[in-house]
Write a protein that holds these residues in place. Structure first.
Motif, PDB file in Angstrom:
ATOM      1  N   ALA A 159       0.800  -1.623   0.217  1.00 29.65           N
ATOM      2  CA  ALA A 159       0.560  -0.049  -0.280  1.00 29.65           C
ATOM      3  C   ALA A 159       0.821   1.364   0.289  1.00 29.65           C
ATOM      4  CB  ALA A 159      -0.777   0.123   1.693  1.00 29.65           C
ATOM      5  N   TYR A 160       2.035   1.613   0.797  1.00 29.14           N
ATOM      6  CA  TYR A 160       2.713   2.533   0.876  1.00 29.14           C
ATOM      7  C   TYR A 160       3.880   2.094   0.027  1.00 29.14           C
ATOM      8  CZ  TYR A 160      -0.570   3.210   4.617  1.00 29.14           C
ATOM      9  OH  TYR A 160      -1.956   2.981   5.568  1.00 29.14           O
ATOM     10  N   THR A 161       4.125   0.653  -1.441  1.00 22.90           N
ATOM     11  CA  THR A 161       5.878   1.472  -1.617  1.00 22.90           C
ATOM     12  C   THR A 161       6.168   2.306  -2.609  1.00 22.90           C
ATOM     13  OG1 THR A 161       4.912  -0.688  -1.916  1.00 22.90           O
ATOM     14  CG2 THR A 161       6.987  -0.421  -2.465  1.00 22.90           C
ATOM     15  N   GLU A 162       5.138   3.079  -2.657  1.00 18.90           N
ATOM     16  CA  GLU A 162       5.132   4.472  -3.440  1.00 18.90           C
ATOM     17  C   GLU A 162       6.020   5.200  -3.411  1.00 18.90           C
ATOM     18  OE1 GLU A 162       2.474   2.901  -3.725  1.00 18.90           O
ATOM     19  OE2 GLU A 162       2.005   2.160  -5.815  1.00 18.90           O
ATOM     20  N   PHE A 163       5.545   5.202  -1.363  1.00 17.31           N
ATOM     21  CA  PHE A 163       6.374   6.216  -1.006  1.00 17.31           C
ATOM     22  C   PHE A 163       8.007   6.661  -0.588  1.00 17.31           C
ATOM     23  CE2 PHE A 163       1.702   7.390   0.160  1.00 17.31           C
ATOM     24  CZ  PHE A 163       1.841   8.065   0.149  1.00 17.31           C
ATOM     25  N   SER A 164       7.995   4.615  -1.016  1.00 17.07           N
ATOM     26  CA  SER A 164       9.991   4.428  -0.519  1.00 17.07           C
ATOM     27  C   SER A 164      10.556   4.664  -1.926  1.00 17.07           C
ATOM     28  CB  SER A 164       9.579   3.259   0.508  1.00 17.07           C
ATOM     29  OG  SER A 164       9.198   1.806  -0.670  1.00 17.07           O
ATOM     30  N   ASN A 165      11.620   3.557  -1.734  1.00 17.03           N
ATOM     31  CA  ASN A 165      12.611   4.521  -2.700  1.00 17.03           C
ATOM     32  C   ASN A 165      12.761   3.049  -3.278  1.00 17.03           C
ATOM     33  OD1 ASN A 165      13.043   6.682  -3.375  1.00 17.03           O
ATOM     34  ND2 ASN A 165      14.760   7.318  -1.574  1.00 17.03           N
ATOM     35  N   GLU A 166      12.063   1.577  -2.335  1.00 16.46           N
ATOM     36  CA  GLU A 166      11.763   0.695  -2.431  1.00 16.46           C
ATOM     37  C   GLU A 166      10.968  -0.293  -4.244  1.00 16.46           C
ATOM     38  OE1 GLU A 166      14.497  -1.674  -1.780  1.00 16.46           O
ATOM     39  OE2 GLU A 166      15.129  -0.628  -0.439  1.00 16.46           O
ATOM     40  N   PRO A 167      11.732  -0.745  -5.376  1.00 18.20           N
ATOM     41  CA  PRO A 167      10.586  -1.574  -5.605  1.00 18.20           C
ATOM     42  C   PRO A 167       9.551  -1.919  -5.129  1.00 18.20           C
ATOM     43  CG  PRO A 167      12.646  -2.851  -5.667  1.00 18.20           C
ATOM     44  CD  PRO A 167      12.957  -1.558  -4.763  1.00 18.20           C
ATOM     45  N   SER A 168       8.725  -2.484  -6.018  1.00 18.00           N
ATOM     46  CA  SER A 168       7.929  -3.576  -6.181  1.00 18.00           C
ATOM     47  C   SER A 168       7.931  -5.233  -6.419  1.00 18.00           C
ATOM     48  CB  SER A 168       6.573  -3.164  -7.173  1.00 18.00           C
ATOM     49  OG  SER A 168       5.546  -4.246  -6.851  1.00 18.00           O
ATOM     50  N   LEU A 169       8.200  -5.928  -6.049  1.00 22.58           N
ATOM     51  CA  LEU A 169       8.410  -7.691  -6.046  1.00 22.58           C
ATOM     52  C   LEU A 169       7.094  -7.037  -7.137  1.00 22.58           C
ATOM     53  CD1 LEU A 169      10.391  -8.950  -2.635  1.00 22.58           C
ATOM     54  CD2 LEU A 169      11.132  -7.648  -5.035  1.00 22.58           C
ATOM     55  N   ALA A 170       6.186  -6.741  -7.416  1.00 19.32           N
ATOM     56  CA  ALA A 170       5.785  -7.713  -8.157  1.00 19.32           C
ATOM     57  C   ALA A 170       6.024  -8.332  -9.540  1.00 19.32           C
ATOM     58  CB  ALA A 170       4.641  -6.464  -8.865  1.00 19.32           C
ATOM     59  N   ARG A 171       7.121  -8.040 -10.024  1.00 12.69           N
ATOM     60  CA  ARG A 171       7.610  -9.005 -10.743  1.00 12.69           C
ATOM     61  C   ARG A 171       8.042  -9.811 -10.678  1.00 12.69           C
ATOM     62  NH1 ARG A 171      12.881  -8.987  -9.010  1.00 12.69           N
ATOM     63  NH2 ARG A 171      13.036  -7.470  -7.572  1.00 12.69           N
ATOM     64  N   LEU A 172       7.977 -11.102 -10.224  1.00  7.82           N
ATOM     65  CA  LEU A 172       7.882 -11.879  -8.975  1.00  7.82           C
ATOM     66  C   LEU A 172       7.007 -12.575  -9.522  1.00  7.82           C
ATOM     67  CD1 LEU A 172      10.170 -11.834  -5.637  1.00  7.82           C
ATOM     68  CD2 LEU A 172      10.684 -11.560  -7.933  1.00  7.82           C
ATOM     69  N   VAL A 173       5.755 -12.285  -9.271  1.00  2.00           N
ATOM     70  CA  VAL A 173       4.338 -13.201 -10.053  1.00  2.00           C
ATOM     71  C   VAL A 173       4.650 -14.611 -10.614  1.00  2.00           C
ATOM     72  CG1 VAL A 173       3.391 -11.263  -8.142  1.00  2.00           C
ATOM     73  CG2 VAL A 173       2.927 -11.553 -10.971  1.00  2.00           C
ATOM     74  N   ASN A 174       4.683 -14.084 -11.857  1.00  2.00           N
ATOM     75  CA  ASN A 174       4.917 -15.390 -13.014  1.00  2.00           C
ATOM     76  C   ASN A 174       5.965 -16.774 -11.497  1.00  2.00           C
ATOM     77  OD1 ASN A 174       2.615 -14.537 -14.286  1.00  2.00           O
ATOM     78  ND2 ASN A 174       4.068 -13.592 -15.463  1.00  2.00           N
ATOM     79  N   GLU A 175       6.828 -15.984 -11.634  1.00  2.00           N
ATOM     80  CA  GLU A 175       7.619 -17.159 -10.872  1.00  2.00           C
ATOM     81  C   GLU A 175       7.186 -18.085  -9.716  1.00  2.00           C
ATOM     82  OE1 GLU A 175      11.824 -16.394 -10.742  1.00  2.00           O
ATOM     83  OE2 GLU A 175      11.246 -14.378 -11.750  1.00  2.00           O
ATOM     84  N   CYS A 176       6.631 -16.795  -9.409  1.00  2.00           N
ATOM     85  CA  CYS A 176       5.981 -17.453  -8.082  1.00  2.00           C
ATOM     86  C   CYS A 176       4.735 -17.452  -7.676  1.00  2.00           C
ATOM     87  CB  CYS A 176       6.813 -16.548  -6.284  1.00  2.00           C
ATOM     88  SG  CYS A 176       8.066 -16.725  -6.641  1.00  2.00           S
ATOM     89  N   PRO A 177       3.843 -18.458  -8.056  1.00  3.64           N
ATOM     90  CA  PRO A 177       1.628 -18.189  -7.627  1.00  3.64           C
ATOM     91  C   PRO A 177       1.046 -18.344  -6.819  1.00  3.64           C
ATOM     92  CG  PRO A 177       2.890 -20.545  -9.497  1.00  3.64           C
ATOM     93  CD  PRO A 177       4.602 -19.428  -8.978  1.00  3.64           C
ATOM     94  N   ASN A 178       2.156 -18.857  -5.517  1.00  3.64           N
ATOM     95  CA  ASN A 178       1.789 -18.555  -4.292  1.00  3.64           C
ATOM     96  C   ASN A 178       1.941 -16.950  -4.021  1.00  3.64           C
ATOM     97  OD1 ASN A 178       4.460 -18.469  -4.310  1.00  3.64           O
ATOM     98  ND2 ASN A 178       4.538 -19.595  -2.329  1.00  3.64           N
ATOM     99  N   LEU A 179       2.478 -15.925  -4.702  1.00  7.16           N
ATOM    100  CA  LEU A 179       2.711 -14.476  -4.017  1.00  7.16           C
ATOM    101  C   LEU A 179       1.469 -13.294  -4.534  1.00  7.16           C
ATOM    102  CD1 LEU A 179       4.091 -12.380  -3.411  1.00  7.16           C
ATOM    103  CD2 LEU A 179       5.432 -12.171  -4.969  1.00  7.16           C
ATOM    104  N   VAL A 180       0.774 -12.707  -4.042  1.00  8.81           N
ATOM    105  CA  VAL A 180      -0.376 -12.288  -3.696  1.00  8.81           C
ATOM    106  C   VAL A 180       0.270 -10.683  -3.367  1.00  8.81           C
ATOM    107  CG1 VAL A 180      -2.983 -11.126  -3.531  1.00  8.81           C
ATOM    108  CG2 VAL A 180      -1.919 -13.933  -4.029  1.00  8.81           C
ATOM    109  N   VAL A 181       0.085  -9.702  -4.538  1.00  8.20           N
ATOM    110  CA  VAL A 181       0.956  -8.335  -4.484  1.00  8.20           C
ATOM    111  C   VAL A 181      -0.390  -7.370  -4.112  1.00  8.20           C
ATOM    112  CG1 VAL A 181       2.347  -6.400  -5.049  1.00  8.20           C
ATOM    113  CG2 VAL A 181       3.299  -8.686  -5.805  1.00  8.20           C
ATOM    114  N   ALA A 182      -1.079  -6.639  -3.521  1.00  9.16           N
ATOM    115  CA  ALA A 182      -1.785  -5.792  -3.388  1.00  9.16           C
ATOM    116  C   ALA A 182      -1.285  -4.369  -3.155  1.00  9.16           C
ATOM    117  CB  ALA A 182      -2.533  -6.096  -1.798  1.00  9.16           C
ATOM    118  N   LYS A 183      -2.066  -3.536  -3.815  1.00 10.60           N
ATOM    119  CA  LYS A 183      -1.872  -2.522  -3.776  1.00 10.60           C
ATOM    120  C   LYS A 183      -2.930  -1.198  -4.332  1.00 10.60           C
ATOM    121  CE  LYS A 183       1.325  -1.204  -6.042  1.00 10.60           C
ATOM    122  NZ  LYS A 183       2.593  -1.185  -5.413  1.00 10.60           N
TER     123      LYS A 183
END
Ligand SMILES: Cc1ncc(COP(=O)(O)O)c(C=O)c1O
Length: 365
Positions: free
Chosen positions: A201-225
């Motif tokens: 929810a707050y990633t945009e305020f930080s300088n860290e990137p989203s980890l959404a790029r992992l979702v195809n490799e990790c089918p158990n990952l859900v990134v909520a934004k």
């Protein structure tokens, strides 16, 4: 019915509505004083104090005219835009009525199998009652001394029955962030049988990137934004989740249908905000400046705090000698909240620079 009777009834209904709306506003914002809600400084829900982006405002006003139609085309355009932003495909995206809906649905999905959920404490717990009611055992893991999420301790609480691991990054209410490489390594070693719900929810305020790029490799990952925080559309209720297409399908199957959630006007606002990069830059810069004003005030007042990368600050009121919540409320500043029972730590959202200067002046007074 007589015209006069009808008019009277309408007037009574309006009066009752206005009264109940006022009472509701009072309760929701814990308003202690006589000021109308719009004249208070409200720092309790990490809302963006600047209001929606100019592009979003215009798009929402235009969308009013076509809101007699279901918003199929806006939803599709928004999904495509989001997918493009994260280097993913439309099949990786589901839209919800705020990210709350998708946090809840992910918890429900996890709870379809008996087992437990591992959650840092304190953290954002909105989805917890649903998961618990559906039978998931909650395993809370205290933050470390620096009030950061303790990934090693979370691993220690995880077993073959763990169906859900929740990570809020950056964490609400403490404002700390786990660096992306560390979090990625952690996510990669979680067994596929356990859903990792990553709340960004707050990633945009930080300088860290989203980890959404992992979702195809990790089918158990859900990134909520969400569009509620940086994009300033909390009242619009638009959020999204990014996951493997099969996981997205499972989440969609828990929604009544594609148009059940966010409305046409809000979706148009969300779509337009994604095109307003200048607004995002402005909000991030303002948030950093306003946060610095508040942290300097805490320093002067002798209160320690956790360095925050977000739109809120977690601080320790011990040593101040006064009740910070009552003091600020007596100046019509609401939102000091506690997240640990019996603790002196509190959270306050970051408002505008002017609002935080007012907070600073009150703390000094
Ligand atoms: C960490 C976190 N996740 C999710 C949400 C829910 O946001 P929304 O449902 O408005 O998208 C919030 C709201 O405060 C939050 O702090």
């Amino acid at each position: 019915m007589q015209r006069r009777t009808m008019l009277r009834q309408a007037a009574l209904t309006m009066a009752a509505f206005t009264l109940s709306r006022d009472l509701f506003a009072r309760e929701a914002f814990n308003d202690p004083g006589p000021l109308p809600v719009e004249e208070m400084i409200r720092l309790g829900s990490n809302e963006n104090p600047h209001g929606p982006s100019p592009l979003a405002r215009k798009a929402m006003m235009d969308a009013v005219n076509t809101s007699n139609r279901y918003p199929w085309s806006t939803t599709s355009a928004l999904i495509d835009k989001i997918a493009g932003m994260y280097g993913l495909k439309a099949e990786n995206v589901v839209i919800g009525a705020g990210s709350s809906e998708l946090l809840g649905l992910t918890a429900v999905l996890a709870a379809l199998q008996k087992g437990n959920a591992v959650i840092p404490d304190p953290s954002f717990r909105l989805w917890v009652p649903a998961a618990r009611n559906l039978g998931l055992e909650m395993r809370t893991v205290p933050l470390n001394q620096a009030k950061q999420i303790d990934l090693a301790a979370m691993k220690g609480k995880t077993d073959t029955q763990t169906r859900l691991i929740y990570i809020c990054n950056p964490n609400n209410p403490t404002g700390t962030v786990i660096p992306a490489p560390e979090l990625e390594a952690y996510i990669r070693q979680i067994p596929a049988s356990c859903i990792v719900l990553l709340d960004e929810a707050y990633t945009e305020f930080s300088n860290e990137p989203s980890l959404a790029r992992l979702v195809n490799e990790c089918p158990n990952l859900v990134v909520a934004k969400t569009f509620s925080k940086m994009y300033a559309l909390a009242g619009g209720r638009v959020g999204f989740a990014l996951a493997h297409p099969q996981t997205i399908e499972k989440l969609k199957n828990l929604q009544p249908w594609a148009n059940a959630g966010a409305g046409a006007v809000s979706l148009a606002g969300a779509l337009a905000s994604l095109g307003d990069e200048e607004f995002v830059r402005f909000c991030k810069k303002e948030n950093t400046a306003a946060r610095a004003v508040f942290c300097a005030a805490l320093d002067k007042a002798g209160m320690t705090y956790i360095p925050s990368v977000t739109s809120f600050v977690y601080f320790n009121t011990a040593g101040y000698g006064r009740d910070v919540k009552a003091l600020l409320e007596s100046h019509n500043i609401t939102g000091v909240r506690s997240f640990e029972e019996g603790s002196t730590w509190r959270r306050l959202s970051v408002g505008t620079v002017a609002e935080m200067e007012k907070v600073a002046a009150v703390l000094k007074s």
